[in-house]
Design a protein around this motif. Structure first.
Motif, PDB file in Angstrom:
ATOM      1  N   LEU A   1       0.840  -1.252  -0.273  1.00 58.19           N
ATOM      2  CA  LEU A   1       0.095  -0.183  -0.152  1.00 58.19           C
ATOM      3  C   LEU A   1       1.134   1.196  -0.168  1.00 58.19           C
ATOM      4  O   LEU A   1       1.150   1.184   0.127  1.00 58.19           O
TER       5      LEU A   1
ATOM      6  N   PHE B   1      -1.814   6.663   1.924  1.00 57.24           N
ATOM      7  CA  PHE B   1      -3.336   6.094   2.003  1.00 57.24           C
ATOM      8  C   PHE B   1      -4.172   7.034   2.474  1.00 57.24           C
ATOM      9  O   PHE B   1      -4.478   7.356   3.672  1.00 57.24           O
ATOM     10  N   ASN B   2      -5.517   5.923   2.150  1.00 62.63           N
ATOM     11  CA  ASN B   2      -7.024   6.416   2.962  1.00 62.63           C
ATOM     12  C   ASN B   2      -7.089   5.572   4.034  1.00 62.63           C
ATOM     13  O   ASN B   2      -6.780   4.119   3.758  1.00 62.63           O
TER      14      ASN B   2
ATOM     15  N   ARG C   1      -9.284   3.677   5.574  1.00 64.64           N
ATOM     16  CA  ARG C   1     -10.607   3.226   5.186  1.00 64.64           C
ATOM     17  C   ARG C   1      -9.846   1.761   4.626  1.00 64.64           C
ATOM     18  O   ARG C   1     -10.563   1.098   4.563  1.00 64.64           O
ATOM     19  N   GLU C   2      -9.442   2.628   3.152  1.00 66.72           N
ATOM     20  CA  GLU C   2      -8.685   0.679   2.534  1.00 66.72           C
ATOM     21  C   GLU C   2      -7.629   0.469   3.312  1.00 66.72           C
ATOM     22  O   GLU C   2      -7.514  -0.935   2.787  1.00 66.72           O
TER      23      GLU C   2
ATOM     24  N   ALA D   1      -9.706  -1.782   5.617  1.00 66.85           N
ATOM     25  CA  ALA D   1     -10.428  -2.911   4.475  1.00 66.85           C
ATOM     26  C   ALA D   1      -9.376  -3.702   3.697  1.00 66.85           C
ATOM     27  O   ALA D   1      -9.300  -5.422   3.671  1.00 66.85           O
ATOM     28  N   ARG D   2      -8.084  -3.712   3.616  1.00 70.39           N
ATOM     29  CA  ARG D   2      -7.074  -4.357   3.469  1.00 70.39           C
ATOM     30  C   ARG D   2      -6.338  -5.709   4.344  1.00 70.39           C
ATOM     31  O   ARG D   2      -6.229  -6.483   3.610  1.00 70.39           O
TER      32      ARG D   2
END
Length: 223
Positions: free
Chosen positions: A102, A106-107, A109-110, A113-114
Motif C-alpha cells: 500500500l 493512503f486512506n 478506510r483502504e 479493508a486490506r
C-alpha cells in the motif's frame, strides 16, 4: 488480530494506531528496524505493517529476513506501507515475501479493508468460523448462536474470534491481553474480565465459555 506497525513517522504511527485500535485490533509500534526485530523475536503477530524507509535500515530487508530467519517469528501476513510507488518497488516487495503493498499517502478506510482481506486470507479455507452452535462471519463481522444473531462490539467480536480459533483449549487472561489487546495493556487491568462478562451475557445459556479455576477460560467444542 494483533498487528505490528513499523513506522518511523511518529505522527502517522499515532494516527494509524489510534484508528486500528478503534477497530479493536491490538497494535504494537516499532519506529526502527532494530525495534521491529526485537518485537518479532519475542512476539506473535497476525499482520506486520512495515514501512520501508526506516532510520536504521531498509524495511525491504526485514521483509526478506522474515521468510527465512529462524530467530524471527514470521507474522501470518505482511503488508508493506511505503512512499515508494514505482512498479519495480511493488514487484520487489511482493517478491521479497510481502502479501500486500500500500502506497502512502493512503486512506485509512483502504488500509482497514486490506487488513480485513488479509485476515480472511489467513483464515482460509473460508471466512466463517463454526464451533458447536456458534458461527462467526469474519468478512462481515457478524456472529450468531444458533439462529440468533449476536450484537457484539468490536472488542467482544475479537475476543470470541480468539476463543473460536482455540476451541477446547484453556486460554489465560494473559493470552487474551496479548492477542485481543496489545503490549500497552495493563496486565492488572480488569478489562478482560469486564469484556468477557459482557460477551458471556450476550452468548446466553448454557454458557459456551467456562471458567477453569486458577487457570483461565475454555470455549466448549460441543453445545
Amino acid at each position: 488480530m494483533r498487528i505490528l506497525l513499523v513506522e518511523d513517522d511518529p505522527d502517522l504511527a499515532a494516527v494509524v494506531a489510534l484508528g486500528l485500535r478503534g477497530e479493536a485490533y491490538a497494535v504494537d509500534l516499532a519506529a526502527t528496524f532494530s525495534e521491529a526485530e526485537e518485537l518479532l523475536c519475542s512476539g506473535d503477530f497476525d499482520v506486520a505493517c512495515i514501512d520501508l524507509g526506516l532510520p536504521d535500515g531498509d524495511g525491504m530487508e526485514l521483509v526478506r529476513r522474515l521468510a527465512d530467519d529462524p530467530l524471527l517469528r514470521r507474522p501470518r501476513r505482511i503488508l508493506v506501507l511505503t512512499a515508494r510507488d514505482a512498479v519495480a518497488d511493488r514487484v520487489a516487495g511482493l517478491d521479497a515475501g510481502a502479501d500486500d503493498y500500500l502506497v502512502k499517502p493512503f486512506n485509512f478506510r483502504e488500509l482497514a479493508a486490506r487488513l480485513r482481506a488479509l485476515n480472511r486470507r489467513a483464515d482460509d479455507p473460508g471466512a466463517v468460523l463454526e464451533v458447536a452452535d456458534l458461527r462467526l462471519d469474519l468478512a462481515s463481522h457478524r456472529a450468531w448462536r444458533g439462529d440468533r444473531e449476536l450484537r457484539l462490539t468490536p472488542r467482544e467480536f475479537s475476543m470470541l474470534r480468539y476463543f473460536m480459533h482455540h476451541p477446547g483449549r484453556t486460554v489465560s487472561a494473559e493470552d487474551l491481553l496479548e492477542h485481543v489487546w496489545d503490549s500497552q495493556a495493563n496486565p492488572f487491568t480488569a478489562s478482560v474480565r469486564v469484556i468477557l462478562s459482557r460477551l458471556r451475557r450476550k452468548l446466553g445459556e448454557p454458557p459456551p465459555i467456562t471458567t477453569i479455576a486458577g487457570v483461565g477460560y475454555q470455549l466448549e467444542e460441543e453445545s
